[in-house]
Each structure stands twice: as C-alpha cells, then as structure tokens.
Write an enzyme that holds these catalytic residues in place. Structure first.
Site, PDB file in Angstrom:
ATOM      1  N   GLY A  73     -27.216  38.072   7.338  1.00 50.64           N
ATOM      2  CA  GLY A  73     -28.251  38.287   6.362  1.00 50.64           C
ATOM      3  C   GLY A  73     -28.055  39.668   5.680  1.00 50.64           C
ATOM      4  O   GLY A  73     -27.857  40.521   6.378  1.00 50.64           O
ATOM      5  N   GLY A 120     -32.382  45.201   6.298  1.00 51.51           N
ATOM      6  CA  GLY A 120     -31.800  45.467   7.608  1.00 51.51           C
ATOM      7  C   GLY A 120     -30.260  45.211   7.811  1.00 51.51           C
ATOM      8  O   GLY A 120     -29.718  46.251   8.423  1.00 51.51           O
ATOM      9  N   VAL A 139     -25.721  29.755   7.566  1.00 52.07           N
ATOM     10  CA  VAL A 139     -25.730  29.805   9.021  1.00 52.07           C
ATOM     11  C   VAL A 139     -26.575  28.446   9.475  1.00 52.07           C
ATOM     12  O   VAL A 139     -27.470  28.490   9.228  1.00 52.07           O
ATOM     13  CB  VAL A 139     -25.919  30.917   9.682  1.00 52.07           C
ATOM     14  CG1 VAL A 139     -25.932  30.695  11.372  1.00 52.07           C
ATOM     15  CG2 VAL A 139     -25.003  31.935   9.430  1.00 52.07           C
ATOM     16  N   GLU A 144     -50.941  43.379  -5.450  1.00 54.53           N
ATOM     17  CA  GLU A 144     -49.915  43.555  -6.357  1.00 54.53           C
ATOM     18  C   GLU A 144     -49.724  42.609  -7.452  1.00 54.53           C
ATOM     19  O   GLU A 144     -49.682  42.710  -8.640  1.00 54.53           O
ATOM     20  CB  GLU A 144     -48.728  44.191  -5.915  1.00 54.53           C
ATOM     21  CG  GLU A 144     -48.509  45.637  -5.076  1.00 54.53           C
ATOM     22  CD  GLU A 144     -47.601  45.768  -4.324  1.00 54.53           C
ATOM     23  OE1 GLU A 144     -47.484  46.915  -3.722  1.00 54.53           O
ATOM     24  OE2 GLU A 144     -46.698  44.902  -4.299  1.00 54.53           O
ATOM     25  N   ALA A 152     -39.769  46.852   4.641  1.00 52.29           N
ATOM     26  CA  ALA A 152     -38.410  47.276   4.527  1.00 52.29           C
ATOM     27  C   ALA A 152     -38.068  48.502   5.379  1.00 52.29           C
ATOM     28  O   ALA A 152     -36.760  48.707   5.743  1.00 52.29           O
ATOM     29  CB  ALA A 152     -38.116  47.750   2.973  1.00 52.29           C
TER      30      ALA A 152
END
Length: 412
Positions: free
Chosen positions: A9, A13, A77, A169, A314
């Site tokens: 990924g 992170g 994966v 938003e 995030a």
C-alpha cells in the site's frame, strides 16, 4: 543479506514508512495495485469538478525515485504466508520479507446492504471520483432539455449520505457547483433549480467535532442551500432515488459517504479484527502473534492512550508509518502515541471549521488554514502550485475548469 521490508500500500502510511527507512541498510519494496499515490482528502474536489485528477495524484515511482534502497512493484496482493514470510500476488508472483507493513487502506461499507453500491457510489479512488463527476455533470446536461417536470426535478436532486467531513465537503461543493458554477452556462437551469440534501443517521453533523462547531457547520452548509436531515437513517436506495425514514425522495444522483470497511489484510493472516475488518494490533502496531508484521492506517484497529479508537485519517497513518520505520530500525521500544493536531472540514468557499482542542476556528480564517494545510501536504511541488492556482482562479471567477464528462455516458 540485508533485511527485506515489504510495504503493501502506497497511501499516506505506506509512503511514510518507506521514507522513514530511506537511509537505512535495508531493501524496501512498495507494492500497490495502482501506480500512483492519491491525496484522498481532495477526492471530492475531483468529483465536483473543482480539480483535475492529476492535481491530487503523483506516480509512486516519481515520489521514491531518489530513495536508492526502495523499489516499486505494481500488483494486487492476494494473501500472506506468515510461516514462510511470503507475500503472494494474485498474478502468481511472490515476495519474501523479514518485515511486513500492511497499509492497504479501506473500502466502502454499506452496512450489509451491498446492493446499494450500484446506485450510491462512494469516492475512494480516482476512478470513483471521475465516475461521480460524470454522473453529476450529466444530470445537469439532461435536465437542460428534459420536458417532464418530475423527471427534471429528479435529475436536479442530489443526495449525499453521511454527515462526516467527506459528506459535508461533498454536499457543499455540489451546492456551489449548482448555484455558482453551472447555472450561467445553461439556459433553463437557474441557481435555485437544484436540490442538494445531506442525510445523517446520527443527531448532528461532524460527530467527531465539538457540538458547537457541528452547529456552525450546519448553519454554514444550510446557507449554501443544502437541506440537512439528521436523525434520519436511509432505509432504501435504488435507481430512482432513496427512502429516508418514511419519506421517498426521487433523485438521479446519490453519493455514499457514510461508512468504510478495511481491506481484507486481516483475513489474509486469519488475524483478529474488529467489526469494520481492521486488524487488531498491539501497542507497537504489530499484529497479535506476528512480531514481524505491522498494520497501520485504515488497516489497523488502534487505540490511543485513553483507549479511544484512532480515526482513519491521514495524520494517523503518517505518524504510524514513521513510527514503524523507527521500530524496524530498532530506534524505539516505546508504544505508539498519536499526536492529535486537530480536525478540519471545509464547507464551500471561505467556510470551514477547525478543532485544535483548546483553539477552535470557523469561517474564513478556518478556510484559509484548511487550504494552506491541504496544499502543504500534497505529494509534489507541481501539485501544490497547480492546486493553489486552481483554487485562486475558482475563488475569483467561480469557474470550475475541470467540468469534463469523460468515459462512456450511459443512456438516460
């Protein structure tokens, strides 16, 4: 042989973990099913024609090109063999590892009603965002020449489900697009033709914010003309609209922003997980029973020092990625501690709310700080310049230059 670190990924992170190992005597392999890193907090701007896809994405290889110990592999994966310390890709390839970091993110959750996905798409990828943009813009195009008043009303009704930051938003951006962005370009659509609804099953918008800021956010979004329904769970969604409680609303465009579910990373290992599918990790972010495997970001069920579940945002993922890098390098044995820099949400032009704990902001100052923070954290210098220039142009002119309908337009 140098230790092998595999990172699955390349989100916030995963990239933070890779960069934390930049000068280490290890070999880093970053695996992702897409070739780009995506700044997900601004996906809603792509979906509402405020930004172009390239403004909020950057190739993973470009981001890591100067990191000599890192390589990038494109692939999906399919599983992990913890005993053999192997990551299995769906195309038959495999990767050995000494350390494994699972940063695989999340997908939409419809709370057991997966059939809703066809009629109420969410936005987690660029493909999602451009598909929603196409649906929104096509609604205006078809409403322009629609003779049937009921059909036209449904075409110009937009329902956003979920009152968290993404939903707020998105609803604000659609309202501005309808009232300020497209009405001058059409001959039969006025600023008041469109109906935008924001539906939240809970009692207030932005439940992760203090009640006072939630109230200010609601007032701000209602000033944009958005109808807010709180305490109103959705009971049905189909091709013709939604059912909110006992009320039926005919709507051409329904957007899902109500829930997420973790990727199947925990299932690959048969690891313990919570109800959202997130792998339960220990204080060092290691999977229980697997000392060489870490889970971070939306993949992990991780609590703070007070025992509260950390949100899937995030800043959490980035701090966890950097922390895992230090653990692999043996630079810390302390448990992970999240430093909360606050919550931010924007509600259209020059409206936002920010919670810094003791300091709480709303209105134009909060919006300026929101803009600055998002531009600063974009992946590349070009992206920052492009987004800054686009936002300034949009602010001064009310124009949205990314109003392009791409892909095959389905027949009405």
């Amino acid at each position: 042989m140098r230790p092998r670190v595999v990172i699955v990924g390349a989100g916030f992170g995963g990239l933070a973990a890779a960069r934390a190992l930049a000068r280490a005597d290890v070999d880093v392999t970053v695996v992702d099913q897409r070739n780009h890193h995506l700044f997900q907090p601004l996906l809603y701007q792509v979906a509402t024609a405020g930004l172009s896809p390239a403004d909020i994405a950057a190739p993973i290889r470009a981001i890591l090109r100067r990191q000599a110990n890192a390589r990038v592999m494109l692939g999906r994966v399919g599983g992990v063999d913890a005993d053999a310390r192997m990551v299995r890709l769906e195309d038959g390839r495999s990767l050995g590892y000494d350390w494994l970091v699972l940063a695989t993110g999340a997908r939409h959750s419809y709370f057991g009603r997966d059939g809703w996905a066809e009629h109420a798409p969410g936005i987690k990828t660029l493909d999602d965002a451009t598909a929603v943009r196409r649906k929104v813009l096509l609604a205006f195009e078809r409403a322009e020449t629609e003779a049937d008043p009921e059909r036209r009303r449904a075409l110009l009704t937009f329902v956003v489900i979920g009152g968290g930051p993404t939903g707020v938003e998105m609803a604000g951006a659609i309202a501005e697009l309808a009232r300020l962005g497209v009405s001058e370009d059409f001959r039969s659509i006025t600023p008041h033709c469109a109906r935008v609804m924001l539906v939240e099953a809970g009692e207030r918008l932005l439940p992760s914010f203090p009640p006072a800021l939630s109230a200010k956010a609601r007032a701000a979004i209602e000033q944009l003309g958005v109808e807010v329904r709180t305490g109103a769970p959705v009971s049905a969604i189909d091709a013709e609209g939604v059912t909110i409680g006992n009320e039926r609303v005919a709507a051409h465009t329904v957007i899902w922003a109500a829930g997420v579910r973790a990727s199947p990373a925990a299932a690959w290992l048969g690891a313990a997980s919570d109800r959202a599918g997130r792998a339960i990790v220990g204080p060092n972010l290691q999977l229980l029973g697997h000392a060489q495997i870490f889970a971070i970001g939306d993949t992990a069920a991780c609590t703070d020092a007070r025992g509260r579940m950390l949100p899937g945002i995030a800043p959490v993922a980035k701090q966890q990625g950097r922390y895992v890098g230090r653990v692999i390098l043996g630079r810390t044995r302390q448990p992970f501690r999240y430093r909360d820099w606050g919550n931010l949400a924007t509600i259209g032009r020059h409206r936002a709310v920010i919670d810094f704990g003791r300091v709480r902001l709303s209105g134009t100052p909060a919006w300026l700080l929101w803009c600055t923070a998002h531009i600063f954290f974009l992946a590349g210098f070009r992206n920052r310049l492009a987004v800054g220039a686009t936002w300034l142009w949009n602010y001064l002119t009310f124009e949205r230059g990314a109003r392009l309908i791409t892909g095959d337009a389905p027949h009405p």
